[in-house]
Design a protein around this motif. Structure first.
Motif, PDB file in Angstrom:
ATOM      1  N   ARG A   1     -14.747  18.054 -66.700  1.00 26.35           N
ATOM      2  CA  ARG A   1     -14.772  17.258 -67.828  1.00 26.35           C
ATOM      3  C   ARG A   1     -14.979  18.371 -69.053  1.00 26.35           C
ATOM      4  NH1 ARG A   1     -19.909  14.639 -68.112  1.00 26.35           N
ATOM      5  NH2 ARG A   1     -19.253  13.638 -66.254  1.00 26.35           N
ATOM      6  N   LEU A   2     -15.442  19.521 -69.004  1.00 26.26           N
ATOM      7  CA  LEU A   2     -15.308  20.481 -70.173  1.00 26.26           C
ATOM      8  C   LEU A   2     -13.861  21.068 -70.213  1.00 26.26           C
ATOM      9  CD1 LEU A   2     -18.446  22.537 -69.573  1.00 26.26           C
ATOM     10  CD2 LEU A   2     -18.034  21.216 -71.622  1.00 26.26           C
TER      11      LEU A   2
ATOM     12  N   SER B   1     -11.190  19.342 -69.378  1.00 31.87           N
ATOM     13  CA  SER B   1     -10.404  18.837 -69.945  1.00 31.87           C
ATOM     14  C   SER B   1     -10.597  18.447 -71.516  1.00 31.87           C
ATOM     15  CB  SER B   1     -10.808  17.118 -69.184  1.00 31.87           C
ATOM     16  OG  SER B   1      -9.887  16.085 -69.993  1.00 31.87           O
ATOM     17  N   GLN B   2     -11.647  18.562 -71.797  1.00 27.35           N
ATOM     18  CA  GLN B   2     -12.331  18.325 -73.344  1.00 27.35           C
ATOM     19  C   GLN B   2     -11.364  19.700 -74.045  1.00 27.35           C
ATOM     20  OE1 GLN B   2     -16.296  18.036 -73.467  1.00 27.35           O
ATOM     21  NE2 GLN B   2     -16.407  16.075 -73.012  1.00 27.35           N
ATOM     22  N   SER B   3     -11.552  20.834 -73.583  1.00 17.04           N
ATOM     23  CA  SER B   3     -11.114  21.883 -74.083  1.00 17.04           C
ATOM     24  C   SER B   3      -9.799  21.858 -74.301  1.00 17.04           C
ATOM     25  CB  SER B   3     -11.469  23.291 -73.399  1.00 17.04           C
ATOM     26  OG  SER B   3     -11.176  23.295 -72.283  1.00 17.04           O
TER      27      SER B   3
ATOM     28  N   ASN C   1      -7.817  19.178 -74.457  1.00 14.24           N
ATOM     29  CA  ASN C   1      -7.432  18.081 -75.393  1.00 14.24           C
ATOM     30  C   ASN C   1      -7.633  18.562 -77.012  1.00 14.24           C
ATOM     31  OD1 ASN C   1      -6.842  16.310 -73.573  1.00 14.24           O
ATOM     32  ND2 ASN C   1      -8.862  15.193 -73.787  1.00 14.24           N
ATOM     33  N   ALA C   2      -8.821  19.267 -77.031  1.00 12.76           N
ATOM     34  CA  ALA C   2      -8.944  19.996 -78.533  1.00 12.76           C
ATOM     35  C   ALA C   2      -7.684  20.902 -78.592  1.00 12.76           C
ATOM     36  CB  ALA C   2     -10.311  20.905 -78.437  1.00 12.76           C
TER      37      ALA C   2
ATOM     38  N   THR D   1      -4.845  21.118 -77.680  1.00 15.35           N
ATOM     39  CA  THR D   1      -3.545  20.409 -77.921  1.00 15.35           C
ATOM     40  C   THR D   1      -3.896  19.814 -79.314  1.00 15.35           C
ATOM     41  OG1 THR D   1      -3.379  19.749 -75.482  1.00 15.35           O
ATOM     42  CG2 THR D   1      -1.971  18.467 -77.108  1.00 15.35           C
ATOM     43  N   THR D   2      -4.712  19.080 -79.707  1.00 17.33           N
ATOM     44  CA  THR D   2      -4.849  18.378 -80.763  1.00 17.33           C
ATOM     45  C   THR D   2      -4.771  19.486 -82.087  1.00 17.33           C
ATOM     46  OG1 THR D   2      -6.409  16.830 -79.996  1.00 17.33           O
ATOM     47  CG2 THR D   2      -6.645  16.960 -82.290  1.00 17.33           C
TER      48      THR D   2
END
Length: 181
Positions: free
Chosen positions: A157-158, A160-162, A164-165, A167-168
Motif C-alpha cells: 500500500r505504501l 502504491s501511494q508513493s 501515485n504521489a 506520478t501526480t
C-alpha cells in the motif's frame, strides 16, 4: 487447510463405492475429499495378483496397512533408538542437523539420516516433548502468518501511494512548465 491422511473408515467407504460402480468424483464428494486424492489412493493401493486376476481391485484394509507401513518408513529417528540417541547427543553438544547428518557415517552409525529428517523430528511432537529445538544453533522463529500478511499489505500500500504521489507530482511539474501531457 491442514494435511490429513485417509483413515480406515474412508478407505472402506472407497472400497464399498468402487464395488458398487460409483464414479470416483461422487466417491470424492461423499467422503469430502478432492477427486485427485481418491484417484491417487486407488492407484497407489490397488491390489494386483497375476495368478488370480479375479481378486484384483481396491481393498480398504490392505490400503490402510500399506499406508501405515509407508508412514513407519518415514520415521527413522523414532524406529532406530541408537540413531536417535546419537542425534540427540550431538544436538545437545551444539551441532547443527547438517553437521550431524554429514558425520553419521564417519561416526560409525550403520544408517544415515538427512538433515531434513532431523529438523522434522526436532520440530515434531517427539522433539518438542524433549525440547530439542532449544539446542539448535539457529532456532526457528514462530511466525504468525496474519502478521506477515498484514505487514506485506502495508508495504505494498505504501509503495502504491508513493508511486501515485510521484506520478501526480511529475504531472503537476510538467503542467507548470507549460507542457501538458
Amino acid at each position: 487447510m491442514a494435511h490429513t491422511e485417509l483413515d480406515l473408515h474412508e478407505r472402506r467407504a472407497i472400497e464399498d463405492m468402487l464395488n458398487a460402480k460409483v464414479p470416483v468424483s461422487k466417491i470424492a464428494a461423499e467422503i469430502g475429499r478432492h477427486r485427485s486424492t481418491v484417484y491417487r489412493e486407488i492407484k497407489r493401493n490397488r491390489f494386483v495378483d497375476e495368478e488370480l486376476p479375479k481378486l484384483n481391485g481396491y481393498y480398504g484394509v490392505n490400503a490402510q496397512r500399506s499406508a501405515v507401513h509407508r508412514r513407519a518408513r518415514r520415521r527413522k529417528l523414532v524406529r532406530f533408538v541408537d540413531l536417535r540417541r546419537h542425534v540427540i547427543a550431538q544436538l545437545k553438544v551444539g551441532w547443527s542437523p547438517e553437521q550431524i547428518a554429514g558425520r553419521l557415517q564417519l561416526d560409525g552409525q550403520p544408517s544415515r539420516v538427512s538433515h531434513e529428517t532431523i529438523y522434522a523430528y526436532v520440530y515434531g511432537p517427539d522433539g518438542q516433548s524433549e525440547e530439542l529445538a532449544r539446542h539448535l544453533p539457529h532456532r526457528r522463529k514462530n511466525v504468525n502468518r496474519a502478521v506477515v500478511e498484514h505487514r506485506a499489505a502495508l508495504f505494498f500500500r505504501l509503495i502504491s501511494q508513493s508511486m501515485n504521489a510521484l506520478t501526480t507530482s511529475r504531472h503537476v511539474r510538467l503542467s507548470v512548465n507549460g507542457k501538458s501531457t
